[in-house]
Motif scaffolding. Sequence first.
Motif, short mmCIF file in Angstrom:
data_model
loop_
_atom_site.label_atom_id
_atom_site.label_comp_id
_atom_site.label_asym_id
_atom_site.label_seq_id
_atom_site.Cartn_x
_atom_site.Cartn_y
_atom_site.Cartn_z
N GLY A 95 8.87 21.55 23.40
CA GLY A 95 9.22 20.62 24.46
C GLY A 95 10.71 20.54 24.74
O GLY A 95 11.16 19.74 25.56
N ALA A 96 11.50 21.39 24.08
CA ALA A 96 12.94 21.39 24.30
C ALA A 96 13.28 21.90 25.70
O ALA A 96 14.33 21.57 26.24
N ILE A 97 12.42 22.73 26.26
CA ILE A 97 12.56 23.17 27.66
C ILE A 97 11.25 22.91 28.38
O ILE A 97 10.18 22.80 27.75
N ASP A 98 11.32 22.84 29.69
CA ASP A 98 10.13 22.59 30.50
C ASP A 98 9.60 23.84 31.18
O ASP A 98 8.55 23.80 31.82
N GLY A 99 10.33 24.91 31.04
CA GLY A 99 9.91 26.17 31.64
C GLY A 99 10.99 27.21 31.49
O GLY A 99 12.04 26.97 30.89
#
Length: 353
Positions: A197-201
């Motif tokens: 979840g540290a990045i969204d994509g």
Amino acid sequence: MRSLPLRRLGNLAAVAIVAAATLGTAAACGGDERAGTASDPVTLRLGYFPNITHAPALVGVEKGIFAEKLGSGVKLETKTFNAGPEAIEAVFSGALDATYIGPNPTVNAHSKSKGEAVRVVSGAASGGVALVVKPGITSAEGLRGKKIATPQLGNTQDVAIRFWLKEKGLTTTKEGGGDVSIVPQANSQTLETFRSGAIDGAWVPEPFVSQLVNAGGKVLVDERDLWPGGKFVITNLIVSTKFLKEHPDTVRKLVEGQVAANDFVNQKPDEAQQAISDHIGRLTGKPLDLKLIKQAWSTLEFTDDPIASSLKTGLDHAVAVGLTEPVDLAGLYDLSFLNEALKAQGETEVPLP
């Protein structure tokens, strides 16, 4: 000509007749200034990435295609990189003679050296890039306030997402600010950061697109949909201009290897996919899942055409998002060896850009 070690210079001075004979042989062959022999080979340092978008390089090395074409007079040394800017740094530092690379770092190298440092000698691949996001994101507006990864600041995918967001009315900054935070990171980290979840994509090349999809992501943008006919250069082959001038015959053989590797990839896809899996295993310690390679394969086209028009458009995009200045691309392409190789194989030659 590349500087020789002191020991080698001493040997040449002591055995001048042998040196003269060697140079005479090179001249007679019409090849490099210092033609390589089995006992004194030319060293070619070739870069590429452990990505499916670099399949011709992976297969060319793994199946011995480059080694066969280069012959015993050339010693092939290979180096791998995560993204284009670091490969260009290696070219500029003199640590690399040629590399498979994306269009935007190619342009940056041309620009920084005022057109002197590199030449594009062949294409390699088109396609194989997408923006993969969390399932709840259904539009560009849904990216507002989100973090999206790219392989490296200023690389081809980094430019692509910044320009696409700009067209959608969303801002980004080099420092990771703006409406959408762009987070450059090594491709090898992206799956873990996406899962955590540290990045969204992420806007990334294959096989990382398929990895993220298999981890629960969805493709929001297939980059092929943004280009005429779905074709855009994702990988081309460049050489140092210095190396090209000093060792033209070696570059000719390298390009012949590229054409042969692409023919292999296109004519024997199953065998090529296995070679890619095996080679990435040698590089990383873990073979890439064949199912993943097959999943990604249909998004790619392996072509010797560098699709020069798309590189120019990519440059315009990089200028628009403030990552580079306008550049005169005159002299960037030298496709003479490519067209020689294609003609010899009875294949269609590539028009000069």
